[in-house]
Design a protein around this motif. Structure first.
Motif, short mmCIF file in Angstrom:
data_model
loop_
_atom_site.label_atom_id
_atom_site.label_comp_id
_atom_site.label_asym_id
_atom_site.label_seq_id
_atom_site.Cartn_x
_atom_site.Cartn_y
_atom_site.Cartn_z
N LEU A 148 0.83 -1.21 0.00
CA LEU A 148 0.00 0.00 0.00
C LEU A 148 0.86 1.26 0.00
N GLY A 149 2.02 1.20 0.66
CA GLY A 149 2.89 2.36 0.75
C GLY A 149 3.86 2.51 -0.39
N ARG A 150 3.80 1.61 -1.38
CA ARG A 150 4.66 1.67 -2.58
C ARG A 150 6.14 1.64 -2.18
N VAL A 151 6.52 0.55 -1.53
CA VAL A 151 7.86 0.41 -0.98
C VAL A 151 8.57 -0.75 -1.68
N PRO A 152 9.81 -0.55 -2.15
CA PRO A 152 10.54 -1.66 -2.79
C PRO A 152 11.06 -2.65 -1.74
N MET A 153 10.73 -3.91 -1.91
CA MET A 153 11.21 -4.95 -0.99
C MET A 153 11.45 -6.24 -1.74
N LEU A 154 12.37 -7.03 -1.24
CA LEU A 154 12.60 -8.38 -1.72
C LEU A 154 12.33 -9.33 -0.56
N ALA A 155 11.30 -10.15 -0.70
CA ALA A 155 10.95 -11.13 0.33
C ALA A 155 11.45 -12.49 -0.14
N LEU A 156 12.36 -13.07 0.63
CA LEU A 156 12.96 -14.36 0.30
C LEU A 156 12.41 -15.43 1.24
N THR A 157 11.89 -16.49 0.68
CA THR A 157 11.39 -17.57 1.52
C THR A 157 11.99 -18.90 1.07
N ALA A 196 14.98 -5.23 -10.07
CA ALA A 196 14.54 -4.25 -11.06
C ALA A 196 13.05 -3.97 -10.93
N ALA A 197 12.26 -5.04 -10.75
CA ALA A 197 10.81 -4.86 -10.61
C ALA A 197 10.46 -4.09 -9.35
N ALA A 198 11.17 -4.37 -8.25
CA ALA A 198 10.87 -3.73 -6.98
C ALA A 198 11.10 -2.23 -7.03
N THR A 199 12.09 -1.77 -7.81
CA THR A 199 12.45 -0.35 -7.81
C THR A 199 11.81 0.43 -8.95
N ALA A 200 11.18 -0.24 -9.92
CA ALA A 200 10.51 0.47 -11.00
C ALA A 200 9.17 1.00 -10.52
N ALA A 201 8.73 2.11 -11.11
CA ALA A 201 7.48 2.74 -10.67
C ALA A 201 6.27 1.89 -11.05
N PRO A 202 5.34 1.69 -10.12
CA PRO A 202 5.44 2.06 -8.71
C PRO A 202 6.23 1.00 -7.95
N PRO A 203 7.19 1.39 -7.11
CA PRO A 203 7.95 0.40 -6.36
C PRO A 203 7.05 -0.38 -5.41
N ARG A 204 7.28 -1.68 -5.36
CA ARG A 204 6.48 -2.54 -4.48
C ARG A 204 7.24 -3.83 -4.22
N SER A 209 23.70 -1.49 -6.96
CA SER A 209 23.64 -0.35 -6.06
C SER A 209 23.05 0.90 -6.72
N ALA A 210 23.14 0.99 -8.04
CA ALA A 210 22.61 2.17 -8.72
C ALA A 210 21.10 2.08 -8.95
N TRP A 211 20.53 0.93 -8.68
CA TRP A 211 19.10 0.73 -8.94
C TRP A 211 18.30 1.07 -7.70
N THR A 212 17.98 2.33 -7.54
CA THR A 212 17.18 2.78 -6.40
C THR A 212 15.83 3.29 -6.90
N ALA A 213 14.87 3.33 -5.99
CA ALA A 213 13.52 3.76 -6.36
C ALA A 213 13.40 5.28 -6.26
N LEU A 221 7.71 10.00 -3.28
CA LEU A 221 8.72 9.08 -3.78
C LEU A 221 9.61 9.75 -4.82
N SER A 222 9.00 10.55 -5.68
CA SER A 222 9.75 11.24 -6.73
C SER A 222 10.65 12.33 -6.17
N GLY A 223 10.34 12.83 -4.98
CA GLY A 223 11.15 13.88 -4.38
C GLY A 223 11.02 15.20 -5.12
N CYS A 224 9.80 15.58 -5.44
CA CYS A 224 9.57 16.77 -6.28
C CYS A 224 9.15 17.99 -5.47
N GLY A 225 9.54 18.08 -4.21
CA GLY A 225 9.09 19.18 -3.37
C GLY A 225 9.45 20.55 -3.91
#
Length: 601
Positions: free
Chosen positions: A132-141, A188-196, A223-227, A262-266
């Motif tokens: 819901l918060g559009r947060v990039p995460m990798l869940a490993l199980t 790549a998927a986690a950090t692409a818009a919308p990050p999830r 390391s360069a792949w940030t959301a 997220l975009s940092g457009c203030g």
């Protein structure tokens, strides 16, 4: 402000946790690193084992912490610690996931959380807030191997259906040779818009099949792949059309949402608002995107709002939504703006466009698209009448609230607590708030500078804030992190005080202790025939809980605050500490947070 500004640097030197190793699994090499000769040989042969590849890739990609519940990925976790990445053992899958969530919101990189096959269902449930918060995460199980599937394997249910509603993608990693490709794809998927969040289901109860196999690949550096990883500019024709439409309307209100944060457009948002003489409201998740005391800012709009913002947006002749969804919270159950008000949109997520009928919908990164819009717009002459109306509403409301912000009442008015946090929060401080009343108090009454400070809030999961604050601190380096939690929320993950102590993670944990669930209290009292003693059986806690004593039981300090003048000194003392300190503030359950203005009918 978004999620930029945090870094994984300035890592705390934390005591290493001991790890066991299941029989039959290979141990990491001494020191977690190979000799130069071995390194060359392995790179030539490209035969890194799964645990080696995963540990090195996570470290090279800039992660300072990963979060987990045992037993999973043990060789990987041991190798990570040797390479300077701190594995943080939590007390529940939810606690670990919320830590990874907070880490991701500050760092911009995917928060990594891992759990054994048995805990996968718990971990899936914990990803709701990140989704819901559009947060990039990798869940490993871990996942029991194919020969154990569909045979009533002990404590295992199908993982994919559990994760599907709360992840962008789910990938089954059958062999170590699949790991490099799917890990890269997941990041790549986690950090692409919308990050999830993204789910990687690794073969083996503890992922041991993937860990022990040969990957056939060199370690990755992501390391360069940030959301947000990509910042596409909207179509020039759409931008020009939007500019023309904005210039036609004298009464424009801007609503900036979580996508804008997220975009940092203030800075771009303020410049646009200045040129258009348009007041700016934000979603709760974008609180702090622009300075909250700025004349252009009217506050959070929607259901978790103070009165001025809803009045302003409802009275607009045109609403520009920037990175904002049209859900019930930000629109106060679809009553704000007024039905029929023209809407124009900018959003990086095409699925958010035209959910509310829009005259113009522009697909592009908010910051990049606002920069293009400003070039086209120029510096038009604008009437400031609507902005003046909005500023007058905000000024009147601030004057009305001023006595509460300075209140000397006991039990303490939470409004005074918010004022003291505003004064104490450092210029680059991070405030992490829970959902419910914690979100309303902090989203309406705590002030932010719109530059170095950051506001993180739960997207709906009560109890999220404390573990998320621990994760945020892991990514924040020297920046101070303050957690605002009610006592009801803190009970969910109180045990993570032990994690904070063991791993030396320093946050200031503010407990708004009103000995109950305050948000629904007056409604329940009315429903009980104005009999608090009846309502209390449903929403009040026992008065005997001493959170300072509980903190001491975990080896941490607690400061009990019973008078308003004690709040400021307690906050400053706690923030000066190099470990977590609990600041227990005794408030009253009958104190009401600001309530949203609701249009008639």
């Amino acid at each position: 402000m978004g999620w930029r500004g945090g870094s994984g640097g300035g890592r705390q030197r934390q005591a290493r946790a001991s790890h066991g190793r299941p029989e039959g699994l290979p141990a990491p090499p001494p020191g977690g690193r190979l000799t130069a000769h071995e390194e060359t040989g392995r790179n030539d042969a490209m035969s890194l084992k799964g645990w080696e590849w995963l540990a090195r890739s996570i470290a090279r990609s800039g992660q300072s912490h990963v979060f987990f519940i045992d037993a999973v990925l043990r060789p990987t976790l041991m190798a990570l610690e040797e390479q300077g990445v701190q594995p943080v053992l939590a007390h529940s899958e939810k606690g670990a996931a919320y830590m990874a969530d907070g880490y991701a919101r500050v760092s911009g990189r995917p928060g990594i959380v891992a759990a054994q096959s048995v805990g996968a269902a718990n971990l899936a449930a914990a990803l709701q807030d990140a989704w819901l918060g559009r947060v990039p995460m990798l869940a490993l199980t871990g996942r029991k191997p194919p020969h154990a599937q569909h045979r009533n394997a002990y404590q295992e249910v199908a993982h994919a259906p559990l994760f599907a509603p709360v992840t962008k993608a789910g990938m089954a990693v059958e062999a170590a040779s699949d790991l490099p490709r799917l890990f890269r794809q997941g990041w790549a998927a986690a950090t692409a818009a919308p990050p999830r969040p993204v789910h990687l289901d690794l073969n083996g109860l503890m992922a041991e099949i993937v860990e022990q196999g040969d990957t056939g690949a060199e370690a990755a550096d992501l390391s360069a792949w940030t959301a947000p990883r990509h910042r596409p500019v909207a179509d020039a024709g759409d931008v020009a059309r939007l500019a023309r439409r904005l210039l036609e309307e004298p009464r424009i209100a801007i609503v900036a949402g979580d996508g804008a944060a997220l975009s940092g457009c203030g800075a771009e948002l303020l410049e646009l608002a200045t040129r258009l003489q348009a007041p700016v409201a934000t979603s709760l998740g974008a609180r702090g995107l622009v300075p909250t005391r700025h004349r252009l800012h009217v506050g959070v709009v929607g259901s978790y709002s103070a009165p001025p913002a809803n009045k302003v947006v409802h009275g607009a002749g045109l609403v520009l939504m920037v990175g904002s969804d049209g859900g019930d919270q930000v629109t106060h159950a679809w009553r704000v703006p007024a039905p029929g008000t023209p809407i124009v949109q900018i959003d990086a997520d095409p699925l958010e466009l035209d959910r509310c009928p829009a005259e113009i919908s522009v697909c592009g990164d908010p910051r990049a698209t606002l920069e293009a819009l400003l070039e086209v717009l120029g510096t038009p002459e604008r009437n400031s009448a609507f902005l003046d109306e909005a500023a007058a509403l905000v000024a009147a409301w601030r004057q009305e609230m001023a006595p509460r912000l300075a209140s000397d009442e006991t039990p303490i008015d939470p409004a005074r607590l918010c004022a003291e946090i505003s004064a104490a929060l450092p210029e680059d401080g991070i405030l992490v708030a829970d959902t419910g009343y914690s979100g309303i108090w902090t989203g309406t009454l705590i002030e932010f500078n719109g530059t170095g400070q950051q506001y993180l809030r739960a997207a709906g999961s009560l109890g999220w804030a404390f573990p998320a604050a621990l994760g945020a601190k892991c990514a924040a380096g020297a920046r101070k992190v303050v957690c605002y939690s009610g006592d009801g929320a803190l009970y969910y993950h109180l045990t993570e005080l032990e994690t904070a102590k063991r791993r030396g993670i320093a946050v200031t944990l503010v407990v708004n202790n009103n000995q109950g669930f305050g948000q629904g209290w007056p409604n329940l009292v009315r429903a009980a025939g104005n009999r608090p003693e009846v309502a209390g059986t449903l929403l009040r806690f026992g008065a005997h809980t001493d959170f300072c004593a509980l903190a001491a039981g975990f080896g941490l300090r607690g400061i009990r605050v019973e008078r308003p003048e004690q709040i400021g000194p307690a906050l400053r003392e706690a923030m000066a500490s190099d470990e977590t300190v609990v600041v227990e503030v005794m408030t009253g359950i009958d104190h009401r947070a600001p309530e949203p203005w609701t249009p008639e009918g």
